[in-house]
Design an enzyme around this catalytic site. Structure first.
Site, PDB file in Angstrom:
ATOM      1  N   LYS A   1       0.835  -1.188   0.020  1.00 51.85           N
ATOM      2  CA  LYS A   1      -0.079   0.254  -0.029  1.00 51.85           C
ATOM      3  C   LYS A   1       1.008   1.228   0.090  1.00 51.85           C
ATOM      4  CE  LYS A   1      -1.892   1.814   3.969  1.00 51.85           C
ATOM      5  NZ  LYS A   1      -1.386   3.050   4.162  1.00 51.85           N
ATOM      6  N   ASN A   2       2.038   1.267   0.851  1.00 48.11           N
ATOM      7  CA  ASN A   2       2.666   2.518   1.142  1.00 48.11           C
ATOM      8  C   ASN A   2       3.677   2.769  -0.273  1.00 48.11           C
ATOM      9  OD1 ASN A   2       1.258   2.918   3.446  1.00 48.11           O
ATOM     10  ND2 ASN A   2       3.108   2.873   4.694  1.00 48.11           N
TER      11      ASN A   2
ATOM     12  N   CYS B   1      -5.625  13.149  13.312  1.00 49.56           N
ATOM     13  CA  CYS B   1      -5.372  11.932  12.757  1.00 49.56           C
ATOM     14  C   CYS B   1      -5.246  10.870  14.395  1.00 49.56           C
ATOM     15  CB  CYS B   1      -4.050  11.649  12.055  1.00 49.56           C
ATOM     16  SG  CYS B   1      -3.512  10.103  11.913  1.00 49.56           S
TER      17      CYS B   1
ATOM     18  N   ARG C   1       0.652  14.744  13.261  1.00 47.14           N
ATOM     19  CA  ARG C   1       1.090  14.335  12.040  1.00 47.14           C
ATOM     20  C   ARG C   1       0.715  15.544  10.954  1.00 47.14           C
ATOM     21  NH1 ARG C   1      -1.130   8.580   9.974  1.00 47.14           N
ATOM     22  NH2 ARG C   1       0.750   8.795   8.673  1.00 47.14           N
TER      23      ARG C   1
ATOM     24  N   ASP D   1       4.727   0.729  11.923  1.00 46.88           N
ATOM     25  CA  ASP D   1       3.647  -0.057  11.250  1.00 46.88           C
ATOM     26  C   ASP D   1       3.380  -1.464  11.896  1.00 46.88           C
ATOM     27  OD1 ASP D   1       2.560   2.287  10.020  1.00 46.88           O
ATOM     28  OD2 ASP D   1       3.226   1.834   8.333  1.00 46.88           O
TER      29      ASP D   1
ATOM     30  N   ARG E   1      -8.804  -0.496   4.673  1.00 44.88           N
ATOM     31  CA  ARG E   1      -8.010   0.373   4.128  1.00 44.88           C
ATOM     32  C   ARG E   1      -6.517  -0.043   3.472  1.00 44.88           C
ATOM     33  NH1 ARG E   1      -6.731   5.545   7.470  1.00 44.88           N
ATOM     34  NH2 ARG E   1      -5.428   5.678   5.709  1.00 44.88           N
TER      35      ARG E   1
END
Ligand code: UD1
Length: 424
Positions: A22-23, A116, A121, A312, A404
């Site tokens: 995803k990233n 967030c 952030r 993460d 997501r």
């Protein structure tokens, strides 16, 4: 709203194919804005954040066609350089259009992301870098408005290591006039994957994979084709799930070379790992000698920018520590509020105390199923892992967070033998 219902206790066995990262996919899709020529990206995961990115690009007048895991972007018809609040508020990574838009069109209006769940952030480093490259930036009505006839090369030293900040500035610098030096650049493999795409488009970048990126701007970039790298966080999540639940699983389409810090902690916790170039086999036997319950060993973790331990992956290891032998400490240094999963783990019976940015987890022999709520993407993954070992039924609410960032998490786990299903 969908929920996940999980009956804990099943061992995981078999093979699972890991999706594209995803990233890496999100910045790479935004890089499609840098050229009017065809831009084709494969191994794009089917995720909510990817759909949001495609919606964002279409809203600007680009075409974005998706067929399975391949996305074709044609940004020759871009007629609007705005990223609206409705989309940015659902996905912070929308800010990744800022660099490419100013670089190619001389203008961008991008909504400020706002709050967030895992911390404040800010995007001040993205703004500072663009200003150093000569962009005029104002913040009006909740939007970042950036303008520049043509960006100029500059020396940028970011105050902290920022992943999307580095990506945004790199995408801006490839079309700038002259040479840009980005110091203290993020070295995450996803940044490197994006750099390879840009180089494939004709960009001149040196120092890829290091914290000093030298970029010589070019007049224009051409189209390219690229396959997105494997998702090291999805892979790490499955490895943690096997360590917690027990079993014997082989991950396919992975890149173990990007996962050193995670693999080292898994070994320390007792997982048996065998790795090839694009596969990882993980084994952990929950039944010890004379039928005694075998538990992983607690591990201490301190999150850090790559090649350090990824923030993460922190929540997933917290779930493993919750049922491990011993006491483990998890220190979060990247985000200020990334322990939202702790209270939910406590509902499942975990023994965790938070002291500042450190969680002290005293492993317990077992967890018991309960209703819990997902609060962010990786917290959701942590709850899934905990639910796989908990005795009885766990229902996880708000799994849109999981959707997501994880492609078909429940069917992949079900195929490995987990008792998991989606309920409305
Ligand atoms: C990216 C990842 C996210 C991961 C994070 C850290 C994407 C789409 N997301 O997020 O999954 O958890 O890296 O590895 O790739 N900061 C500032 N000012 C800025 C930019 C960042 O203060 O202008 C701070 C942040 O608040 C945070 C730290 O720097 O404390 C690192 O954030 P950053 O690397 O920018 O995270 P993201 O790129 O948003």
């Amino acid at each position: 709203m969908d929920k996940l219902k999980i009956e804990g206790g099943a061992r995981l066995n078999g093979e699972v194919t890991i999706s594209g990262a995803k990233n890496a996919a999100l910045p790479i899709l935004c890089a499609g804005l840098l050229t009017p020529e065809p831009f084709v990206i494969s191994n794009v995961p089917e995720l909510q954040d990817v759909s949001t990115t495609l919606k964002l690009l279409r809203g600007m007048g680009a075409s974005a066609e998706r067929e399975g895991h391949t996305v074709a972007i044609d940004a020759s018809g871009v007629n609007n350089t705005e990223a609206p609040y409705e989309l940015v508020k659902t996905m912070r990574a929308s800010v990744l259009v800022l660099g490419p838009l100013v670089a190619r069109f001389g203008e961008a209006r991008v909504s400020l992301p706002g709050g967030c769940a895992i911390g404040s952030r800010p995007v001040d480093q993205h703004i500072k870098g663009l200003q150093l490259m000569g962009a005029e930036i104002s913040i009006e009505h909740g939007y970042i408005h950036a303008r520049a006839r043509r960006l100029k090369g500059a020396r940028i030293v970011t105050d902290m290591v920022t992943v999307t900040g580095t990506e945004n500035l790199m995408m801006a610098a490839v079309l700038a006039d002259g040479e840009t030096l980005i110091e203290n650049a993020a070295r995450e493999p996803e940044v490197t994957d994006l750099a390879h795409v840009l180089i494939g488009m004709g960009a001149r970048i040196e120092g890829v994979g290091t914290d000093r990126l030298h970029i010589q701007g070019v007049e224009r970039l051409h189209g390219t084709r690229h396959r997105v790298m494997a998702d090291r966080i999805e892979a790490g999540t499955f490895l943690c799930a096997v360590l917690a639940a027990g079993g014997d699983v082989t991950l396919r389409s992975v890149e173990p070379s990007t996962m050193d810090a995670t693999l080292e902690k898994l070994r320390e916790a007792g997982a048996r790992l065998d790795c090839g170039e694009d596969w990882i086999r993980v084994r952990f036997d929950r039944s010890g000698p004379a039928g005694a319950l075998q538990r992983p060993r607690s591990v201490n973790i301190r999150t850090a920018p790559y090649p350090g331990f990824a923030t993460d992956m922190q929540a997933q290891f917290m779930a493993v520590n919750a049922i491990a032998q011993g006491t483990g400490m998890v220190t979060e240094t990247i985000f200020e509020n990334r322990f939202m999963h702790v209270q939910e783990l406590q509902r499942l019976g975990a023994d965790i105390a938070i002291e500042g940015n450190t969680s002290v987890i005293r492993g317990v022999p077992g967890l018991s199923g309960a209703d819990v709520m997902a609060t962010d993407l990786r917290a959701s993954a942590c709850l899934v892992i905990a639910a796989l070992v908990a005795e009885g039924t766990t229902v996880i609410d708000r799994i849109y967070h999981l959707d997501r960032g994880y492609e078909k998490m429940e069917s992949k786990l079900a195929a490995l033998g987990a008792n998991i299903r989606r309920v409305s």
